[in-house]
Write a protein that holds these residues in place. Structure first.
Motif, PDB file in Angstrom:
ATOM      1  N   PRO A  83       0.839  -1.197   0.000  1.00  0.00           N
ATOM      2  CA  PRO A  83       0.000   0.000   0.000  1.00  0.00           C
ATOM      3  C   PRO A  83       0.876   1.250   0.000  1.00  0.00           C
ATOM      4  O   PRO A  83       2.067   1.184   0.269  1.00  0.00           O
ATOM      5  N   ASN A  84       0.257   2.372  -0.317  1.00  0.00           N
ATOM      6  CA  ASN A  84       1.005   3.632  -0.266  1.00  0.00           C
ATOM      7  C   ASN A  84       1.644   3.777   1.103  1.00  0.00           C
ATOM      8  O   ASN A  84       1.030   3.508   2.120  1.00  0.00           O
ATOM      9  N   HIS A  85       2.879   4.175   1.108  1.00  0.00           N
ATOM     10  CA  HIS A  85       3.610   4.279   2.362  1.00  0.00           C
ATOM     11  C   HIS A  85       4.435   5.559   2.336  1.00  0.00           C
ATOM     12  O   HIS A  85       5.234   5.770   1.435  1.00  0.00           O
ATOM     13  N   TYR A  86       4.206   6.405   3.328  1.00  0.00           N
ATOM     14  CA  TYR A  86       4.944   7.653   3.420  1.00  0.00           C
ATOM     15  C   TYR A  86       5.812   7.630   4.659  1.00  0.00           C
ATOM     16  O   TYR A  86       5.338   7.340   5.753  1.00  0.00           O
ATOM     17  N   THR A  87       7.076   7.942   4.489  1.00  0.00           N
ATOM     18  CA  THR A  87       8.011   8.036   5.604  1.00  0.00           C
ATOM     19  C   THR A  87       8.217   9.510   5.916  1.00  0.00           C
ATOM     20  O   THR A  87       8.541  10.295   5.026  1.00  0.00           O
ATOM     21  N   GLU A  88       8.031   9.859   7.176  1.00  0.00           N
ATOM     22  CA  GLU A  88       8.177  11.256   7.580  1.00  0.00           C
ATOM     23  C   GLU A  88       9.652  11.616   7.702  1.00  0.00           C
ATOM     24  O   GLU A  88      10.436  10.894   8.308  1.00  0.00           O
ATOM     25  N   ILE A  89      10.019  12.733   7.100  1.00  0.00           N
ATOM     26  CA  ILE A  89      11.379  13.238   7.230  1.00  0.00           C
ATOM     27  C   ILE A  89      11.438  14.052   8.514  1.00  0.00           C
ATOM     28  O   ILE A  89      10.716  15.038   8.666  1.00  0.00           O
ATOM     29  N   HIS A 141       8.058   6.668 -14.048  1.00  0.00           N
ATOM     30  CA  HIS A 141       7.465   5.751 -13.085  1.00  0.00           C
ATOM     31  C   HIS A 141       7.274   6.443 -11.738  1.00  0.00           C
ATOM     32  O   HIS A 141       8.174   7.082 -11.225  1.00  0.00           O
ATOM     33  N   ILE A 142       6.076   6.291 -11.158  1.00  0.00           N
ATOM     34  CA  ILE A 142       5.820   6.821  -9.821  1.00  0.00           C
ATOM     35  C   ILE A 142       5.673   5.644  -8.864  1.00  0.00           C
ATOM     36  O   ILE A 142       4.999   4.657  -9.170  1.00  0.00           O
ATOM     37  N   SER A 143       6.324   5.725  -7.734  1.00  0.00           N
ATOM     38  CA  SER A 143       6.349   4.645  -6.757  1.00  0.00           C
ATOM     39  C   SER A 143       5.136   4.701  -5.836  1.00  0.00           C
ATOM     40  O   SER A 143       4.503   5.743  -5.678  1.00  0.00           O
ATOM     41  N   ALA A 144       4.841   3.592  -5.194  1.00  0.00           N
ATOM     42  CA  ALA A 144       3.793   3.559  -4.166  1.00  0.00           C
ATOM     43  C   ALA A 144       4.336   4.103  -2.851  1.00  0.00           C
ATOM     44  O   ALA A 144       3.574   4.434  -1.956  1.00  0.00           O
ATOM     45  N   GLN A 180      21.963  15.620   6.791  1.00  0.00           N
ATOM     46  CA  GLN A 180      22.056  15.602   8.246  1.00  0.00           C
ATOM     47  C   GLN A 180      23.368  16.276   8.628  1.00  0.00           C
ATOM     48  O   GLN A 180      24.336  16.231   7.870  1.00  0.00           O
ATOM     49  N   ILE A 181      23.423  16.877   9.803  1.00  0.00           N
ATOM     50  CA  ILE A 181      24.647  17.546  10.252  1.00  0.00           C
ATOM     51  C   ILE A 181      25.831  16.585  10.239  1.00  0.00           C
ATOM     52  O   ILE A 181      26.933  16.941   9.853  1.00  0.00           O
ATOM     53  N   SER A 182      25.579  15.338  10.615  1.00  0.00           N
ATOM     54  CA  SER A 182      26.664  14.358  10.707  1.00  0.00           C
ATOM     55  C   SER A 182      27.087  13.791   9.353  1.00  0.00           C
ATOM     56  O   SER A 182      28.044  13.038   9.267  1.00  0.00           O
ATOM     57  N   MET A 183      26.380  14.141   8.285  1.00  0.00           N
ATOM     58  CA  MET A 183      26.682  13.589   6.961  1.00  0.00           C
ATOM     59  C   MET A 183      27.605  14.509   6.178  1.00  0.00           C
ATOM     60  O   MET A 183      27.533  15.725   6.308  1.00  0.00           O
ATOM     61  N   THR A 184      28.450  13.906   5.374  1.00  0.00           N
ATOM     62  CA  THR A 184      29.190  14.696   4.400  1.00  0.00           C
ATOM     63  C   THR A 184      28.436  14.540   3.087  1.00  0.00           C
ATOM     64  O   THR A 184      28.185  13.430   2.635  1.00  0.00           O
ATOM     65  N   GLY A 185      28.023  15.633   2.507  1.00  0.00           N
ATOM     66  CA  GLY A 185      27.210  15.567   1.301  1.00  0.00           C
ATOM     67  C   GLY A 185      25.744  15.378   1.643  1.00  0.00           C
ATOM     68  O   GLY A 185      25.347  15.372   2.805  1.00  0.00           O
ATOM     69  N   ALA A 186      24.944  15.225   0.612  1.00  0.00           N
ATOM     70  CA  ALA A 186      23.498  15.078   0.787  1.00  0.00           C
ATOM     71  C   ALA A 186      23.001  13.961  -0.118  1.00  0.00           C
ATOM     72  O   ALA A 186      23.629  13.632  -1.122  1.00  0.00           O
ATOM     73  N   VAL A 187      21.874  13.389   0.240  1.00  0.00           N
ATOM     74  CA  VAL A 187      21.224  12.404  -0.620  1.00  0.00           C
ATOM     75  C   VAL A 187      20.183  13.163  -1.440  1.00  0.00           C
ATOM     76  O   VAL A 187      19.448  14.005  -0.914  1.00  0.00           O
ATOM     77  N   GLU A 188      20.147  12.896  -2.741  1.00  0.00           N
ATOM     78  CA  GLU A 188      19.211  13.589  -3.630  1.00  0.00           C
ATOM     79  C   GLU A 188      18.298  12.586  -4.301  1.00  0.00           C
ATOM     80  O   GLU A 188      18.732  11.480  -4.651  1.00  0.00           O
ATOM     81  N   PHE A 189      17.043  12.985  -4.475  1.00  0.00           N
ATOM     82  CA  PHE A 189      16.064  12.127  -5.137  1.00  0.00           C
ATOM     83  C   PHE A 189      14.930  12.990  -5.680  1.00  0.00           C
ATOM     84  O   PHE A 189      14.782  14.149  -5.308  1.00  0.00           O
ATOM     85  N   ILE A 190      14.147  12.408  -6.589  1.00  0.00           N
ATOM     86  CA  ILE A 190      13.042  13.110  -7.235  1.00  0.00           C
ATOM     87  C   ILE A 190      11.726  12.572  -6.677  1.00  0.00           C
ATOM     88  O   ILE A 190      11.570  11.358  -6.500  1.00  0.00           O
ATOM     89  N   VAL A 191      10.785  13.481  -6.403  1.00  0.00           N
ATOM     90  CA  VAL A 191       9.451  13.093  -5.939  1.00  0.00           C
ATOM     91  C   VAL A 191       8.391  13.870  -6.715  1.00  0.00           C
ATOM     92  O   VAL A 191       8.679  14.907  -7.315  1.00  0.00           O
ATOM     93  N   LYS A 192       7.177  13.335  -6.687  1.00  0.00           N
ATOM     94  CA  LYS A 192       6.020  14.030  -7.257  1.00  0.00           C
ATOM     95  C   LYS A 192       5.038  14.281  -6.125  1.00  0.00           C
ATOM     96  O   LYS A 192       4.653  13.358  -5.413  1.00  0.00           O
ATOM     97  N   ALA A 241       4.579  13.249  -0.911  1.00  0.00           N
ATOM     98  CA  ALA A 241       5.148  13.110  -2.248  1.00  0.00           C
ATOM     99  C   ALA A 241       5.690  11.697  -2.442  1.00  0.00           C
ATOM    100  O   ALA A 241       6.314  11.136  -1.544  1.00  0.00           O
ATOM    101  N   ASN A 242       5.419  11.137  -3.606  1.00  0.00           N
ATOM    102  CA  ASN A 242       5.894   9.790  -3.923  1.00  0.00           C
ATOM    103  C   ASN A 242       7.174   9.865  -4.736  1.00  0.00           C
ATOM    104  O   ASN A 242       7.370  10.793  -5.522  1.00  0.00           O
ATOM    105  N   PHE A 243       8.027   8.855  -4.537  1.00  0.00           N
ATOM    106  CA  PHE A 243       9.257   8.779  -5.328  1.00  0.00           C
ATOM    107  C   PHE A 243       8.894   8.736  -6.806  1.00  0.00           C
ATOM    108  O   PHE A 243       7.917   8.121  -7.208  1.00  0.00           O
ATOM    109  N   TYR A 244       9.711   9.379  -7.611  1.00  0.00           N
ATOM    110  CA  TYR A 244       9.415   9.533  -9.034  1.00  0.00           C
ATOM    111  C   TYR A 244      10.686   9.291  -9.835  1.00  0.00           C
ATOM    112  O   TYR A 244      11.753   9.793  -9.469  1.00  0.00           O
ATOM    113  N   ASP A 245      10.562   8.532 -10.893  1.00  0.00           N
ATOM    114  CA  ASP A 245      11.692   8.275 -11.789  1.00  0.00           C
ATOM    115  C   ASP A 245      12.894   7.723 -11.015  1.00  0.00           C
ATOM    116  O   ASP A 245      14.003   8.231 -11.097  1.00  0.00           O
TER     117      ASP A 245
END
Length: 112
Positions: free
Chosen positions: A12-18, A37-40, A63-75, A92-96
């Motif tokens: 089912p549709n699943h949203y993770t809170e940031i 493609h749009i993800s569930a 995150q403060i403890s991270m070097t760099g950032a994670v990037e992704f596309i959502v709709k 927003a759902n993951f996209y492409d």
């Protein structure tokens, strides 16, 4: 009679809170190919600016403890005003993307 049996049942549709501990940068991509493609699965976040439904966003999460950032596309599929706050709840759902990338992002978010 035709019966379809799925080896892997659809999730089912699943949203993770940031969590608020992440620093987010959202960039609208107005000329992005809309036939992807749009993800569930997806994310939910609180944002001070209303974002139009169907907007394609490039999200950069750090995150403060991270070097760099994670990037992704959502709709963006749903936007709801938070009662008594100057915030909007964005769904927003993951996209492409693919399952591996989605798992990477969700595992990172859940680890904090």
């Amino acid at each position: 009679m035709f019966v379809t049996i799925y080896k892997n049942p659809m999730k089912p549709n699943h949203y993770t809170e940031i969590p608020p501990s992440f620093e987010l940068n959202l960039e609208a991509l107005p000329d992005y190919d809309v036939h992807k493609h749009i993800s569930a699965r997806g994310i939910t976040l609180l944002w001070p600016i209303e974002i139009e439904v169907a907007t394609i966003l490039k999200v950069s999460a750090k995150q403060i403890s991270m070097t760099g950032a994670v990037e992704f596309i959502v709709k963006v599929l749903k936007v709801k005003k938070v009662e008594n706050e100057n915030l909007f709840e964005i769904h927003a759902n993951f996209y492409d993307t693919n399952g591996t990338k989605e798992d990477e992002v969700l595992d990172l978010i859940k680890s904090f």
